[in-house]
Design a protein around this motif. Structure first.
Motif, PDB file in Angstrom:
ATOM      1  N   ALA A   1      10.835  -4.781   0.457  1.00  0.00           N
ATOM      2  CA  ALA A   1      10.354  -3.968  -0.535  1.00  0.00           C
ATOM      3  C   ALA A   1      10.654  -4.550  -1.971  1.00  0.00           C
ATOM      4  O   ALA A   1      12.149  -4.860  -2.256  1.00  0.00           O
ATOM      5  N   ALA A   2       9.873  -4.529  -2.934  1.00  0.00           N
ATOM      6  CA  ALA A   2      10.444  -4.691  -4.380  1.00  0.00           C
ATOM      7  C   ALA A   2       9.332  -3.953  -5.441  1.00  0.00           C
ATOM      8  O   ALA A   2       8.110  -3.792  -4.981  1.00  0.00           O
ATOM      9  N   GLY A   3       9.884  -3.461  -6.246  1.00  0.00           N
ATOM     10  CA  GLY A   3       8.976  -2.427  -7.232  1.00  0.00           C
ATOM     11  C   GLY A   3       8.211  -1.353  -6.665  1.00  0.00           C
ATOM     12  O   GLY A   3       7.205  -0.883  -7.047  1.00  0.00           O
TER      13      GLY A   3
ATOM     14  N   LEU B   1      19.773 -10.938  -1.953  1.00  0.00           N
ATOM     15  CA  LEU B   1      18.488 -11.124  -2.167  1.00  0.00           C
ATOM     16  C   LEU B   1      17.880 -10.281  -3.112  1.00  0.00           C
ATOM     17  O   LEU B   1      16.803 -10.177  -3.477  1.00  0.00           O
ATOM     18  N   THR B   2      18.849  -9.518  -3.966  1.00  0.00           N
ATOM     19  CA  THR B   2      18.506  -8.512  -4.882  1.00  0.00           C
ATOM     20  C   THR B   2      17.647  -9.052  -5.759  1.00  0.00           C
ATOM     21  O   THR B   2      16.628  -8.075  -6.445  1.00  0.00           O
ATOM     22  N   THR B   3      17.619 -10.294  -6.221  1.00  0.00           N
ATOM     23  CA  THR B   3      16.728 -10.616  -7.382  1.00  0.00           C
ATOM     24  C   THR B   3      15.539 -10.868  -6.804  1.00  0.00           C
ATOM     25  O   THR B   3      14.476 -10.948  -7.568  1.00  0.00           O
ATOM     26  N   VAL B   4      15.187 -10.894  -5.602  1.00  0.00           N
ATOM     27  CA  VAL B   4      14.049 -11.325  -5.229  1.00  0.00           C
ATOM     28  C   VAL B   4      13.197  -9.962  -4.218  1.00  0.00           C
ATOM     29  O   VAL B   4      12.053 -10.004  -3.980  1.00  0.00           O
ATOM     30  N   LEU B   5      14.275  -9.178  -3.537  1.00  0.00           N
ATOM     31  CA  LEU B   5      13.850  -7.908  -2.859  1.00  0.00           C
ATOM     32  C   LEU B   5      14.636  -6.828  -3.086  1.00  0.00           C
ATOM     33  O   LEU B   5      16.061  -7.095  -2.999  1.00  0.00           O
ATOM     34  N   GLU B   6      14.286  -5.696  -3.378  1.00  0.00           N
ATOM     35  CA  GLU B   6      15.232  -4.601  -3.484  1.00  0.00           C
ATOM     36  C   GLU B   6      15.718  -4.198  -2.104  1.00  0.00           C
ATOM     37  O   GLU B   6      16.564  -3.436  -1.905  1.00  0.00           O
TER      38      GLU B   6
ATOM     39  N   SER C   1      10.772 -20.683  -4.103  1.00  0.00           N
ATOM     40  CA  SER C   1      10.528 -19.422  -3.353  1.00  0.00           C
ATOM     41  C   SER C   1       9.487 -18.442  -4.282  1.00  0.00           C
ATOM     42  O   SER C   1       9.468 -18.596  -5.407  1.00  0.00           O
ATOM     43  N   ILE C   2       8.979 -17.250  -3.469  1.00  0.00           N
ATOM     44  CA  ILE C   2       8.061 -16.443  -4.224  1.00  0.00           C
ATOM     45  C   ILE C   2       8.103 -15.190  -3.308  1.00  0.00           C
ATOM     46  O   ILE C   2       8.305 -15.097  -2.378  1.00  0.00           O
ATOM     47  N   THR C   3       8.138 -14.091  -3.997  1.00  0.00           N
ATOM     48  CA  THR C   3       8.000 -12.574  -3.460  1.00  0.00           C
ATOM     49  C   THR C   3       6.583 -12.071  -3.821  1.00  0.00           C
ATOM     50  O   THR C   3       6.094 -12.202  -4.813  1.00  0.00           O
ATOM     51  N   HIS C   4       6.035 -12.045  -2.674  1.00  0.00           N
ATOM     52  CA  HIS C   4       4.564 -11.388  -2.753  1.00  0.00           C
ATOM     53  C   HIS C   4       4.432  -9.909  -2.938  1.00  0.00           C
ATOM     54  O   HIS C   4       5.129  -9.204  -1.840  1.00  0.00           O
ATOM     55  N   ASP C   5       3.886  -9.171  -3.723  1.00  0.00           N
ATOM     56  CA  ASP C   5       3.620  -7.894  -3.517  1.00  0.00           C
ATOM     57  C   ASP C   5       2.522  -7.480  -2.575  1.00  0.00           C
ATOM     58  O   ASP C   5       1.265  -8.093  -3.038  1.00  0.00           O
ATOM     59  N   LEU C   6       2.611  -6.898  -1.848  1.00  0.00           N
ATOM     60  CA  LEU C   6       1.631  -6.652  -0.683  1.00  0.00           C
ATOM     61  C   LEU C   6       0.875  -5.410  -1.025  1.00  0.00           C
ATOM     62  O   LEU C   6      -0.181  -5.104  -0.418  1.00  0.00           O
ATOM     63  N   GLY C   7       1.117  -4.648  -2.220  1.00  0.00           N
ATOM     64  CA  GLY C   7       0.250  -3.505  -2.722  1.00  0.00           C
ATOM     65  C   GLY C   7       0.531  -2.152  -1.698  1.00  0.00           C
ATOM     66  O   GLY C   7       1.455  -2.023  -0.940  1.00  0.00           O
ATOM     67  N   THR C   8      -0.864  -1.631  -1.803  1.00  0.00           N
ATOM     68  CA  THR C   8      -0.536  -0.047  -1.188  1.00  0.00           C
ATOM     69  C   THR C   8      -1.990   0.236  -0.570  1.00  0.00           C
ATOM     70  O   THR C   8      -2.849  -0.748  -0.664  1.00  0.00           O
ATOM     71  N   LEU C   9      -1.873   1.254   0.223  1.00  0.00           N
ATOM     72  CA  LEU C   9      -3.361   1.921   0.888  1.00  0.00           C
ATOM     73  C   LEU C   9      -4.102   2.593  -0.339  1.00  0.00           C
ATOM     74  O   LEU C   9      -4.798   3.421   0.245  1.00  0.00           O
ATOM     75  N   GLY C  10      -3.778   2.399  -1.507  1.00  0.00           N
ATOM     76  CA  GLY C  10      -4.482   2.984  -2.633  1.00  0.00           C
ATOM     77  C   GLY C  10      -3.418   4.234  -3.114  1.00  0.00           C
ATOM     78  O   GLY C  10      -3.868   4.846  -4.218  1.00  0.00           O
ATOM     79  N   GLY C  11      -2.180   4.542  -2.758  1.00  0.00           N
ATOM     80  CA  GLY C  11      -1.351   5.220  -3.206  1.00  0.00           C
ATOM     81  C   GLY C  11      -0.501   4.591  -4.063  1.00  0.00           C
ATOM     82  O   GLY C  11      -0.681   3.467  -4.676  1.00  0.00           O
ATOM     83  N   THR C  12       0.893   5.268  -4.394  1.00  0.00           N
ATOM     84  CA  THR C  12       1.746   4.784  -5.396  1.00  0.00           C
ATOM     85  C   THR C  12       2.934   3.971  -4.620  1.00  0.00           C
ATOM     86  O   THR C  12       3.657   2.925  -5.367  1.00  0.00           O
ATOM     87  N   THR C  13       3.282   4.044  -3.311  1.00  0.00           N
ATOM     88  CA  THR C  13       4.127   3.332  -2.680  1.00  0.00           C
ATOM     89  C   THR C  13       3.988   2.808  -1.561  1.00  0.00           C
ATOM     90  O   THR C  13       3.160   3.493  -0.722  1.00  0.00           O
ATOM     91  N   SER C  14       4.718   1.888  -0.918  1.00  0.00           N
ATOM     92  CA  SER C  14       4.552   1.324   0.593  1.00  0.00           C
ATOM     93  C   SER C  14       5.925   0.639   0.937  1.00  0.00           C
ATOM     94  O   SER C  14       6.689   0.455  -0.149  1.00  0.00           O
ATOM     95  N   GLY C  15       6.193   0.717   2.057  1.00  0.00           N
ATOM     96  CA  GLY C  15       7.404   0.058   2.598  1.00  0.00           C
ATOM     97  C   GLY C  15       7.277  -0.892   3.822  1.00  0.00           C
ATOM     98  O   GLY C  15       6.137  -0.475   4.576  1.00  0.00           O
ATOM     99  N   SER C  16       7.851  -1.891   3.942  1.00  0.00           N
ATOM    100  CA  SER C  16       7.705  -2.748   5.341  1.00  0.00           C
ATOM    101  C   SER C  16       8.720  -2.532   6.232  1.00  0.00           C
ATOM    102  O   SER C  16       9.607  -2.312   5.957  1.00  0.00           O
ATOM    103  N   ALA C  17       8.389  -2.766   7.471  1.00  0.00           N
ATOM    104  CA  ALA C  17       9.290  -2.332   8.703  1.00  0.00           C
ATOM    105  C   ALA C  17       9.419  -3.781   9.850  1.00  0.00           C
ATOM    106  O   ALA C  17      10.626  -3.987  10.172  1.00  0.00           O
ATOM    107  N   ALA C  18       8.262  -4.596   9.759  1.00  0.00           N
ATOM    108  CA  ALA C  18       8.553  -5.782  10.424  1.00  0.00           C
ATOM    109  C   ALA C  18       7.714  -6.797  10.077  1.00  0.00           C
ATOM    110  O   ALA C  18       6.726  -6.585   9.320  1.00  0.00           O
TER     111      ALA C  18
END
Length: 487
Positions: free
Chosen positions: A222-224, A203-208, A238-255
């Protein structure tokens, strides 16, 4: 910190234990029931996830110190699922509704590891079959999550090294390449992977990175450098949605839950802190990432159930100990320190526990996680233990239950009175009065076989202790992962 019991309390516990052996419980579980899952003979156990049948998967050290995958339920206790394909070490990362378990097996000598899925011979059974999820051409693979359809997501990596010549150290030079004037470069290629029927698709082309999958096939990852959600089938709308951040530079999903809500961790504005988040909706179409806040310095979300209740951990101070945390699915995303809550609603067992993190929550209000257990001399083996905690009185809270202990009673009036004018209003008194005497918890949600009609496992130990004249005042009750996967 161990809190010793008086002889009166000891006698009371013994009576409770004996009655539990004579007559199996059929009443609702009490708020704060907690199970100590024990170990496979070693020093500690760590949970990774829990399903709606109340089964927990994780890993535990065995008697010789090896990490082994375990499957636990309240009626059969902890089972060692073993290993396959010549591997000596293993650990689980997730479990689905039917009891299929995924994780990683590792060779203790070579260090090579492969993802696996363990499938029970019958739904929610304790015997089953291992399937190796190796990826062709890759040295390592790691399964992170499995949905109820058996789709698995995770990662695979491959590493290789090459020598960079600076023009001085050449192949015709003595002792090449160990002659100075150059350096070795190691490259690690990491790919996100979706396995279906044992076959992996990159899935590397759509998610890192892929961290979770729901029953609709939506993948959180995560992507980008941002938490992302992948919807659909590659090459088919298919589409990969960027969920953004809480105002910072990075974020990551867990579940991710079956409604597509995603939880994880994000840096806040100015990258000054890390906070748990819950994302609801679709980016660009009303979707929003909500800051779940923290009980102090930082917080991290690890799991979410289908009703939107979130568990994880909070760290009150930098470098300090973490605390298992629950975020309610209310307007303010109320934060509950589960260790403090356990002390309040079940002080006897709460005295034995320090709940450090929560790794999973099911739809019946059972939470699994890890913590330190110490019930004093003569009790159960002390140490770091996986647990299952009943928080159904919180998840299925009823109006008027201001102290969230599962029953509307006089104690709630006291809470209302003390908070009148700050937390509560006069109208809340009418709510309390109209619901007085009501209870919540399992009865509100539908009985779970793992929690109704099953005697408390500690009851047997207590009863035996009383018969033998021993003062064993232990009770135990009863989600992340790789950071403690000491294989």
């Amino acid at each position: 910190m161990t809190k010793h019991l008086t002889l009166v309390v000891i006698a009371t516990l013994c009576a409770i234990a004996l009655s539990a052996v004579v007559g199996v419980r059929t009443a609702q579980a009490a708020a704060g029931d907690i199970y100590n899952l024990g170990t496979l003979g070693g020093t500690g156990s760590f949970s990774s996830g829990i399903n709606d049948a109340g089964q927990v998967a994780g890993f535990s050290h065995d008697a010789v110190g090896r990490s082994r995958t375990f499957l636990w339920d309240s009626s059969r206790g902890m089972s060692d699922l073993g290993t396959a394909n010549g591997y000596t070490l293993a650990g689980a990362t997730a479990i689905n509704a039917s009891g299929s378990v995924v994780g990683m097996e590792r060779d203790g000598e070579t260090g090579f590891s492969h993802a696996f899925v363990w499938t029970p011979n019958e739904p929610n059974g304790t015997t089953g079959t291992f399937t190796d999820l190796a990826v062709e051409g890759e040295d390592y693979s790691f399964a992170i999550e499995i949905n109820d359809a058996g789709q698995v997501v995770g990662e695979s990596t491959n590493s290789y090294s090459y020598f960079v010549d600076d023009g001085i150290c050449t192949p015709d030079y003595a002792n090449y390449p160990d002659c100075g004037g150059g350096y070795w470069v190691t490259v690690v290629d990491k790919n996100s992977v979706l396995w279906e029927n044992g076959v992996g698709t990159a899935l590397t082309t759509v998610l890192e990175g892929a961290s979770a999958i729901n029953d609709a096939g939506q993948v959180a990852g995560a992507a980008g450098g941002h938490a992302s959600r992948y919807d659909g089938t590659a090459g088919n709308g298919s589409i990969t949605h960027d969920l953004g951040t809480l105002g910072g530079t990075t974020s990551g999903s867990a579940a991710i839950n079956n409604s597509g809500q995603v939880v994880g961790i994000s840096s806040t504005t100015g990258d000054t802190a890390l906070h748990a988040f819950r994302y609801t909706g679709t980016p660009g179409a009303g979707g929003v990432m909500a800051d779940l806040g923290a009980l102090g310095e930082s917080s991290q979300a690890t799991d979410i159930n289908d009703a939107g209740f979130v568990v994880g951990l909070a760290q009150p101070s930098a470098g300090g100990e973490s605390w298992a945390t629950l975020w309610l699915n209310d307007v303010g995303a109320t934060i509950v320190d589960l260790d403090a809550w356990l002390d309040a609603v079940n002080p006897t067992l709460g005295a034995y526990w320090r709940l450090r993190s929560a790794s999973g929550i099911n739809n019946d209000g059972l939470v699994t996680g890890d913590g330190t257990y110490d019930d004093g001399p003569g009790g159960l083996s002390d140490g770091y233990r996986a647990f299952v905690l009943d928080v159904s009185s919180l998840v299925f809270a009823i109006l008027g239950d201001f102290n969230l202990d599962g029953v509307v009673d006089a104690a709630d009036y006291t809470v209302w009175r003390d908070g009148l004018g700050s937390t509560y209003t006069q109208a809340d008194y009418a709510v309390w009065k109209s619901h007085f005497g009501e209870t919540s918890g399992i009865g509100s949600a539908g009985a779970s076989p793992s929690r109704i009609g099953v005697p408390e496992p500690p009851a047997f130990a207590l009863a035996a202790a009383c018969v033998l004249g021993l003062f064993i005042c232990a009770r135990r009750r009863h989600p992340h992962h790789g950071a403690r996967f000491a294989v």
